[in-house]
Design a protein around this motif. Structure first.
Motif, PDB file in Angstrom:
ATOM      1  N   ALA A  75      -3.568  -7.225   2.525  1.00 14.22           N
ATOM      2  CA  ALA A  75      -2.154  -7.269   2.895  1.00 14.22           C
ATOM      3  C   ALA A  75      -1.249  -7.210   1.666  1.00 14.22           C
ATOM      4  O   ALA A  75      -0.150  -6.653   1.716  1.00 14.22           O
ATOM      5  N   GLU A  76      -1.718  -7.794   0.563  1.00 12.94           N
ATOM      6  CA  GLU A  76      -0.953  -7.727  -0.678  1.00 12.94           C
ATOM      7  C   GLU A  76      -1.105  -6.324  -1.271  1.00 12.94           C
ATOM      8  O   GLU A  76      -2.203  -5.875  -1.577  1.00 12.94           O
ATOM      9  N   GLY A  77       0.013  -5.645  -1.423  1.00  8.07           N
ATOM     10  CA  GLY A  77      -0.034  -4.293  -1.972  1.00  8.07           C
ATOM     11  C   GLY A  77      -0.574  -3.263  -0.998  1.00  8.07           C
ATOM     12  O   GLY A  77      -1.065  -2.214  -1.413  1.00  8.07           O
ATOM     13  N   TRP A  78      -0.467  -3.554   0.300  1.00  2.00           N
ATOM     14  CA  TRP A  78      -1.048  -2.664   1.303  1.00  2.00           C
ATOM     15  C   TRP A  78      -0.442  -1.265   1.271  1.00  2.00           C
ATOM     16  O   TRP A  78      -1.125  -0.276   1.561  1.00  2.00           O
ATOM     17  N   GLU A  79       0.832  -1.160   0.901  1.00  2.00           N
ATOM     18  CA  GLU A  79       1.488   0.146   0.915  1.00  2.00           C
ATOM     19  C   GLU A  79       0.829   1.134  -0.047  1.00  2.00           C
ATOM     20  O   GLU A  79       0.720   2.326   0.254  1.00  2.00           O
ATOM     21  N   GLU A  80       0.407   0.630  -1.205  1.00  2.00           N
ATOM     22  CA  GLU A  80      -0.234   1.513  -2.186  1.00  2.00           C
ATOM     23  C   GLU A  80      -1.511   2.118  -1.619  1.00  2.00           C
ATOM     24  O   GLU A  80      -1.762   3.321  -1.740  1.00  2.00           O
ATOM     25  N   TRP A  81      -2.328   1.266  -1.001  1.00  2.00           N
ATOM     26  CA  TRP A  81      -3.591   1.755  -0.450  1.00  2.00           C
ATOM     27  C   TRP A  81      -3.363   2.594   0.808  1.00  2.00           C
ATOM     28  O   TRP A  81      -4.082   3.565   1.048  1.00  2.00           O
ATOM     29  N   ALA A  82      -2.355   2.228   1.595  1.00  2.00           N
ATOM     30  CA  ALA A  82      -2.025   3.038   2.762  1.00  2.00           C
ATOM     31  C   ALA A  82      -1.531   4.421   2.343  1.00  2.00           C
ATOM     32  O   ALA A  82      -1.773   5.413   3.023  1.00  2.00           O
ATOM     33  N   GLU A  83      -0.854   4.481   1.189  1.00  2.00           N
ATOM     34  CA  GLU A  83      -0.402   5.763   0.654  1.00  2.00           C
ATOM     35  C   GLU A  83      -1.607   6.662   0.357  1.00  2.00           C
ATOM     36  O   GLU A  83      -1.602   7.858   0.678  1.00  2.00           O
ATOM     37  N   GLU A  84      -2.642   6.087  -0.241  1.00  2.00           N
ATOM     38  CA  GLU A  84      -3.854   6.860  -0.520  1.00  2.00           C
ATOM     39  C   GLU A  84      -4.518   7.307   0.776  1.00  2.00           C
ATOM     40  O   GLU A  84      -4.994   8.450   0.881  1.00  2.00           O
ATOM     41  N   LEU A  85      -4.549   6.416   1.742  1.00  2.00           N
ATOM     42  CA  LEU A  85      -5.130   6.750   3.044  1.00  2.00           C
ATOM     43  C   LEU A  85      -4.326   7.857   3.703  1.00  2.00           C
ATOM     44  O   LEU A  85      -4.888   8.786   4.305  1.00  2.00           O
ATOM     45  N   ASP A  86      -3.033   7.776   3.574  1.00  2.00           N
ATOM     46  CA  ASP A  86      -2.140   8.784   4.145  1.00  2.00           C
ATOM     47  C   ASP A  86      -2.397  10.151   3.523  1.00  2.00           C
ATOM     48  O   ASP A  86      -2.384  11.173   4.212  1.00  2.00           O
ATOM     49  N   ASP A  87      -2.641  10.182   2.222  1.00  2.00           N
ATOM     50  CA  ASP A  87      -2.909  11.451   1.540  1.00  2.00           C
ATOM     51  C   ASP A  87      -4.189  12.101   2.062  1.00  2.00           C
ATOM     52  O   ASP A  87      -4.273  13.326   2.187  1.00  2.00           O
TER      53      ASP A  87
END
Length: 291
Positions: free
Chosen positions: A185-197
């Motif tokens: 949950a901490e910093g989830w946006e960064e990893w979700a960005e990679e998943l999104d790519d």
């Protein structure tokens, strides 16, 4: 950025078809005269216990209505003595509560590696590819804990047989719908960005809400965070599971997701199941496939 993409995709997602992977609901099932239990599911559960659970088994208990029914069946057989010395290893909190309610003894977490069989409900199964989707949906406030099940299976190694419970109408030629991914949950946006790519053009990403139903792509006012500090991002595919626009092998899709550093686990299980027990709606005899 991801936030912008997710807002744009939320509008596109509103016109998409209903996602087929919506059945893996974690609920505490209380069987009584006032509650009707699906006869086909009950028959499948009994067949599963008949075939795969023997006296002295250590059973890892995953999530899903059919697993809850299996726990009840284990408790019944222990009570009448047709099974003896069967103990459970809870792989989710609901299973722990169900086991306590139905009188199935539980081992502590330190003994997870002793599991000899694991039960989990599959939301969708591709039998030919020996692949399945787990943890696609849940009722609030309880959410599935697939990473915990995978941890138990990893500790037990080849000594534990994973048996999937499902319904015949969830068996498909190509997995699709929603694939849940657990990330920190901490910093989830960064990893979700990679998943999104990875899945850009093939799927939308929605962070799961604590209510169980996403209010928007970012999880609404109360995004779900597990006791372990993880959130769930659902990768909602427009069609079947794809990788860079292609119907690639499930194993490659799973590897791409796992390669993202913040990913704790995901619901795509490939090549791990030892058997699938399928309830046949309207019929008493389930289908069983062993690999």
């Amino acid at each position: 950025m991801l936030a912008c993409r997710m807002q744009i995709r939320s509008r596109a997602g509103a016109v998409q078809r209903a996602w087929p992977c919506r059945l893996g609901v974690q609920r505490a099932v209380r069987c009584s005269a006032a509650q009707q239990v699906d006869a086909a599911k009950l028959a499948a559960v009994r067949e599963c216990v008949d075939r795969f659970v023997t006296s002295n088994s250590v059973v890892a208990l995953g999530s899903g209505e059919m697993v809850n029914l299996a726990i009840e069946e284990l408790g019944r057989r222990l009570a009448i003595g047709s099974l003896q010395n069967v103990v459970g290893v809870p792989a989710c909190d609901v299973a722990a509560h169900e086991a306590a309610f139905h009188g199935v003894p539980l081992l502590p977490e330190a003994r997870e590696a002793e599991a000899t069989v694991a039960l989990a409900e599959a939301d969708m199964v591709d039998v030919a590819a020996r692949a399945a989707l787990l943890g696609c949906a849940a009722d609030a406030p309880q959410q599935p804990d697939v990473p915990r099940l995978l941890r138990v299976l990893k500790k037990a190694g080849s000594g534990a047989r994973l048996v999937l419970l499902t319904s015949a109408d969830r068996v498909v030629k190509r997995l699709g719908g929603s694939l849940p991914v657990w990330i920190g949950a901490e910093g989830w946006e960064e990893w979700a960005e990679e998943l999104d790519d990875v899945f850009l053009g093939d799927a939308e990403l929605w962070r799961r809400s604590a209510s169980g139903q996403p209010e928007n792509p970012r999880g609404g006012d109360m995004p779900y965070v597990s006791p372990d500090g993880n959130t769930i991002v659902d990768v909602r595919f427009y069609e079947g599971l794809k990788l860079f626009g292609e119907d690639d092998e499930y194993g490659k899709i799973a590897d791409e997701i796992s390669a993202i550093s913040g990913v704790v686990g995901h619901g795509l299980v490939v090549g791990r199941a030892a058997a699938v027990v399928m309830a046949r709606p309207g019929q008493q005899q389930p289908d069983v496939v062993e690999f």
